[in-house]
Design an enzyme around this catalytic site. Structure first.
Site, PDB file in Angstrom:
ATOM      1  N   TYR A   1       0.821  -1.217   0.000  1.00  0.00           N
ATOM      2  CA  TYR A   1       0.000   0.000   0.000  1.00  0.00           C
ATOM      3  C   TYR A   1       0.850   1.260   0.000  1.00  0.00           C
ATOM      4  O   TYR A   1       0.479   2.269  -0.575  1.00  0.00           O
ATOM      5  CB  TYR A   1      -0.977  -0.003   1.181  1.00  0.00           C
ATOM      6  CG  TYR A   1      -2.169  -0.876   0.901  1.00  0.00           C
ATOM      7  CD1 TYR A   1      -2.974  -0.634  -0.223  1.00  0.00           C
ATOM      8  CD2 TYR A   1      -2.490  -1.955   1.715  1.00  0.00           C
ATOM      9  CE1 TYR A   1      -4.052  -1.442  -0.510  1.00  0.00           C
ATOM     10  CE2 TYR A   1      -3.569  -2.762   1.442  1.00  0.00           C
ATOM     11  CZ  TYR A   1      -4.352  -2.510   0.323  1.00  0.00           C
ATOM     12  OH  TYR A   1      -5.414  -3.299   0.033  1.00  0.00           O
TER      13      TYR A   1
ATOM     14  N   GLU B   1       4.019 -29.570  18.476  1.00  0.00           N
ATOM     15  CA  GLU B   1       3.325 -29.427  17.189  1.00  0.00           C
ATOM     16  C   GLU B   1       1.915 -28.869  17.344  1.00  0.00           C
ATOM     17  O   GLU B   1       1.548 -27.914  16.671  1.00  0.00           O
ATOM     18  CB  GLU B   1       3.258 -30.773  16.450  1.00  0.00           C
ATOM     19  CG  GLU B   1       2.377 -30.688  15.200  1.00  0.00           C
ATOM     20  CD  GLU B   1       2.397 -31.932  14.334  1.00  0.00           C
ATOM     21  OE1 GLU B   1       3.296 -32.779  14.514  1.00  0.00           O
ATOM     22  OE2 GLU B   1       1.497 -32.061  13.486  1.00  0.00           O
TER      23      GLU B   1
ATOM     24  N   ASP C   1       3.965 -35.117  16.030  1.00  0.00           N
ATOM     25  CA  ASP C   1       3.336 -36.383  15.638  1.00  0.00           C
ATOM     26  C   ASP C   1       4.368 -37.279  14.990  1.00  0.00           C
ATOM     27  O   ASP C   1       5.307 -36.808  14.351  1.00  0.00           O
ATOM     28  CB  ASP C   1       2.218 -36.139  14.607  1.00  0.00           C
ATOM     29  CG  ASP C   1       0.993 -35.501  15.239  1.00  0.00           C
ATOM     30  OD1 ASP C   1       0.910 -35.486  16.494  1.00  0.00           O
ATOM     31  OD2 ASP C   1       0.135 -35.011  14.478  1.00  0.00           O
TER      32      ASP C   1
END
Ligand SMILES: Nc1ncnc2c1ncn2[C@@H]1O[C@H](COP(=O)(O)OP(=O)(O)O)[C@@H](O)[C@H]1O
Ligand SMILES: [Mg+2]
Lengths: 383, 587
Positions: free
Chosen positions: A112, A211, A263
């Site tokens: 911008y 995580e 995981d």
């Protein structure tokens, strides 16, 4: 509780910040000066950008992260490049102004801002993002990162809880603000988009990078950080630049290790953990700032699946592809025998397990049994 | 001024038609017409058989009765009756097409007649809407006119005309065009064809109402009166018919727009139906006062004559010897050719002398002779029978009718397919205000007559699609016409244009014709590519200038901001850099 920061320490923080800003401005000016001198000599100026491509990336064993190579892309000022050249210089001028006024701009802000540039304005944000990436690459050679150029990412970092005091600088007044990360109740401190100005005070023994938000919440609510004397950081998937930079700076300044708890699947291992530790291949020019080479893999490991009899899901097609790809092409995994064994084991079992699978043994099993057990043998962590 | 216009009258003759149609197949034919297919006797046999079977098999012993009852129904069918039932063969398949075909036949005739008389044509086309689906079209020309006695036959009899018996380039051919249109009008509205014609300033103008007796293919004159007419010579035809007025590619407007491109010597004035554009008059002024070269009539070339025609020529000739038959009836046959031919027939086992009378040659021997003719070398036919538009005029016409940046045309030298001389020309208009990303407009012409239908079946389309336009900097997807702001006009001039069907809408794929079209397209394509490159270079130059003007000041501003330069230093930097970049040729 951490001890109070001394006056000299505060002054030091101020001085370091000023020092860094001065260097940034100097580099911008040196670049502009080179361009100006070329023009005065009636020769065409150029800018040299490191090539941002996988072909120009190596895994540095010594430093422990993906490093950008020596290939440079030279952009000479010609009729065809005059537009981007002008935009690049104006963007650098914007950066200088931001440093001097102690302000910052997000990618969107910068886009911008360009609307004041008349003909040189960007038509859409992808254009300004590319120019910003170019400038970032240009200055990365001089160990200046984007945040130091005062261009900050739009996304903020993850959540933090634990025995840690963060010192931040009030943008308006310049006053140092003290943030105690033990005092957020069941909430947490949220890492700001730019972490360059932060300094830390802690007695914690390690950082646990987690995580999922769910697991973070469990450990935070039960003040696991107190029991284990650690700092909890939630990554919510692949960690953002701010999160990675925060962990990196914190671990360096406090000289404490980083343990990853994710995981047990190819995504957790090869995307989340690998990115945290060595960075990503296609943003190699910034890895020097954003990776955490000292990170180690606490779990969940493929062996944990067996040892803790965790409930599993079968590996999906993409999981298998990702794991095979890591084994075959990823210089990080190819470098570390233990990781090859672990990934091969995972592929052989053909299953994956989430960190929350530990809840099979009780909701707090993870805090009471799993983590304390694992932390007893830190040397066994995967590299 | 003009030649005495009425001289064409003795040439207007009845055209032989051998296609007798047996009554037994009539029903089946109608089935074919309904589905709009080209009617071939074999096509509908299964349907006919089915119909018969439904009635039940004829019992033994009844065959004779059936044969008798069939015999009572068997009779000759006139050509007009045949075409009335198979009107799609002549381009009257549906109301929209019928209106366009009618206009087209009348305009073709007007232009043909003017050309033959050496008159610069001025043709008025007026279409009036009488009811939802009823139109009256009027075409008026300043041609030679038609002599009084001929008018009924021309407009009230199929296969009657002046062009069939001559080998000469013209728009019409079989003498079937305008009378078929009149017949269609009569069948759909019951109205006669109205004609005003005047064959010269010293003769009176006559006003006719003519209808065709379809059963007999004979004209019937309802009105025949002298009238006052302001034209010194010319013809006006009015046909009332059932039709639909359409816009777009198959419209009358589109058709006339194409006519004037290929006929730059013609002025055409069009008054569209009221209600559509009430009172509007579209005037296409002629581009040139130069009338096309009058094409010469030629004798057939031995390589272009089919066996059946050859046999008929043998029977009909007044020549007393084979030699004079060959030399008089055909072009390019001299003593040497006759000698070679007789040698050739002899080696095929047939002994003839140059003096053998044609009548003595049996049908089997004629076949040997005919095939021998096909095998021997004969000089290509003379090509002064062709009258192409010409490169200059084609470019001029395109310049006048199509707004573009670039025009070019290529007229190929004459070539020959199966003994028929032909000539291909291509005109190309590119750029300007035309849309850039749509397919090009392809104008196809046969002897300057626009072909409106069956684009996909035409050799011109095939050659255009198969040309690798990308070599000429024009984009094209596989198997499609190129996509560019472009009009492409392709004309074939020939004494005998090989169409794929009787309705004369697509040119057949003769390799020689495809080859010539390809060469003409390539010639235009190469020039276009040069133009496009030049344009691109110019555009690049322009872009370079504007880029420099636009962006260098920003380099000045940025450097001023970063280095704290003075305004003077900034200006000097901008000036130097502008100069350095303007001088460099590299983009
Ligand atoms: N407008 C006209 N002016 C002069 N003669 C005409 C005109 N229209 C038709 N004719 C004559 O009538 C004949 C038959 O015309 P038409 O049925 O269209 O068949 P074709 O054009 O195939 O010969 C033409 O051959 C020509 O001699
Ligand atoms: Mg005609």
């Amino acid at each position: 509780m951490p001890k109070r920061m001394t006056k000299t320490q505060l002054a030091n923080t101020h001085r370091k910040n000023r020092e860094r800003d001065r260097r940034t401005v100097e580099l911008i000016q040196a670049t502009a000066k080179d361009v100006h001198e070329h023009i005065q000599k009636r020769s065409k100026p150029d800018l040299k950008f490191p090539v941002r491509a996988l072909s120009n990336v190596t895994y540095s064993t010594k430093r422990g992260y993906f490093e950008i190579g020596k290939q440079k892309k030279v952009r000479t000022l010609t009729v065809n490049t005059v537009k981007t050249f002008a935009q690049t210089l104006r963007m650098m001028s914007l950066s200088k102004e931001l440093v001097e006024t102690n302000d910052f701009a997000t990618k969107r802000d910068a886009y911008y801002q360009s609307k004041n540039w008349g003909a040189a304005m960007f038509q859409d944000q992808t254009e300004s993002d590319t120019v910003m990436d170019d400038i970032e690459a240009l200055f990365s050679v001089n160990a200046i990162n984007r945040e130091q150029l005062r261009f900050v990412p739009d996304e903020h970092g993850g959540a933090v809880a634990g025995e840690l005091v963060v010192f931040d600088t009030d943008l308006e007044t310049g006053a140092i603000e003290k943030i105690d990360c033990t005092r957020f109740g069941s909430g947490a401190y949220s890492i700001p988009t730019s972490v360059e100005q932060l300094s830390f005070e802690t007695k914690a023994k390690f950082i646990l990078a987690i995580e999922t938000g769910g697991m973070f919440q469990r450990l935070q609510s039960h003040k696991f950080w107190k029991k284990a004397s650690c700092i909890l950081v939630s990554m919510s998937g692949v960690p953002t630049r701010a999160t990675r930079r925060f962990i990196r700076r914190l671990s360096e300044s406090a000289r404490i290790p980083v343990y990853a708890f994710v995981d047990c699947d190819p995504y957790g291992i090869s995307n989340i953990y690998r990115t945290l530790k060595v960075g990503s291949g296609n943003a190699a020019h910034i890895n020097q700032f954003f990776c955490v080479p000292q990170a180690q893999f606490l779990g969940v490991t493929p062996q944990d699946i067996v040892d803790y009899k965790l409930p599993t899901h079968p590996l999906k097609e993409v999981d298998i592809k990702r794991a095979r790809d890591a084994l075959k092409n990823d210089p990080f995994f190819r470098q570390h025998r233990p990781w090859q064994k672990a990934l091969q084991m995972l592929l052989k079992m053909g299953v994956r397990a989430e960190q929350q699978a530990l809840a099979k043994w009780g909701l707090n099993y993870v805090m009471e049994e799993y983590l304390p057990n694992k932390l007893k043998n830190v040397r066994a962590f995967l590299p | 001024m003009t030649r005495e216009p009425a001289s064409g009258a003795e040439a207007q003759l009845e055209v032989p038609f051998s296609g007798r149609v047996e009554a037994g197949t009539r029903k089946a034919k109608r089935g074919g017409a309904k589905t709009g297919r080209r009617s071939e006797p074999g096509n509908d046999r299964p349907a006919a058989r089915k119909r018969r079977r439904r009635k039940g098999p004829a019992k033994r012993g009844q065959h004779a009765d059936v044969a008798e009852s069939m015999a009572s129904k068997q009779r000759e069918i006139s050509v007009s009756e045949f075409f009335a039932k198979n009107r799609h063969l002549l381009g009257f398949d549906n109301p929209a097409k019928a209106l366009l075909t009618t206009v087209k036949e009348a305009v073709d005739n007007a232009l043909d007649a003017c050309e033959e008389a050496g008159i610069l044509p001025e043709v008025l086309v007026r279409v009036e809407q009488l009811a939802e689906d009823r139109f009256r079209m009027i075409v008026e020309d300043n041609g030679p006119g038609i002599v009084h006695a001929q008018v009924p036959k021309i407009f009230g009899k199929l296969l009657y005309g002046s062009k069939f018996h001559t080998l000469k380039q013209s728009r019409g051919q079989q003498g079937i065009g305008i009378s078929a249109a009149g017949m269609y009008g009569l069948l759909t509205t019951g109205k006669p064809v109205e004609i005003i014609s005047r064959a010269g300033p010293r003769r009176a103008a006559n006003h006719f109402h003519v209808v065709i007796n379809t059963k007999k293919n004979l004209p019937q004159t309802l009105v025949d009166a002298e009238v006052e007419w302001e034209k010194p010579h010319g013809t006006q035809v009015a046909i009332t018919l059932q039709g639909t007025y359409k816009k777009g590619r198959h419209s009358i407007d589109g058709y006339l727009k194409q006519v004037v491109v290929a006929n730059p010597h013609a002025t055409i004035i069009y008054e569209p139906p009221n209600g559509d554009k009430a009172g509007e008059r579209i005037v296409y002024e002629r581009t040139t006062d130069q009338a096309p070269r009058e094409p010469r009539e030629i004798r057939p070339h031995p390589h272009g004559v089919e066996l059946g025609v050859f046999l008929k020529m043998l029977q009909g000739t007044s020549a007393r010897t084979v030699r004079s038959f060959l030399q008089e009836e055909f072009s390019r046959v001299g003593n040497k050719v006759v000698q070679n031919l007789l040698q050739e027939t002899e080696s095929a086992g047939l002994r003839l002398t140059p003096r053998t009378p044609p009548r003595r040659i049996s049908a089997e021997d004629a076949e040997v002779l005919h095939s021998a003719l096909g095998r021997i070398k004969i000089m290509a036919p003379s090509t002064d029978c062709l009258s192409p538009i010409g490169e200059d005029l084609l470019v001029k016409a395109l310049e006048k009718r199509v707004t573009a940046d670039f025009y070019t045309a290529a007229t190929r030298p004459p070539a020959v397919y199966r003994g028929n001389p032909f000539q291909i020309e291509v005109g190309l208009a590119y750029g300007g205000g035309m849309p850039g990303d749509t397919l090009i407009e392809l104008y196809r012409y046969a002897n300057r007559v626009p072909l409106q239908y069956q684009r996909g079946a035409c050799a011109m389309t095939k050659a255009t699609v198969e040309l690798p336009w990308r070599n000429y900097k024009i984009s094209q997807s596989r198997g499609a016409l190129p996509a560019a702001p472009m009009v492409l006009a392709i004309n074939i001039a020939s004494v005998w244009v090989p169409f794929t069907s009787e309705s004369k809408e697509a040119v057949a794929h003769y390799p020689e014709i495809l080859h010539e079209i390809r060469l003409a397209l390539q010639e235009c394509g190469r020039r276009l590519a040069v133009h496009i490159s030049r344009r691109r270079r110019e555009a690049d130059e322009e872009k370079k200038h504007s880029y420099i003007q636009k962006y260098i000041p920003h380099i000045g501003i940025a450097l001023q901001e970063i280095l704290g330069l003075s305004d003077r230093q900034r200006e000097r930097t901008v000036d130097t850099l502008t100069d350095v970049l303007e001088r460099s040729r590299k983009m």
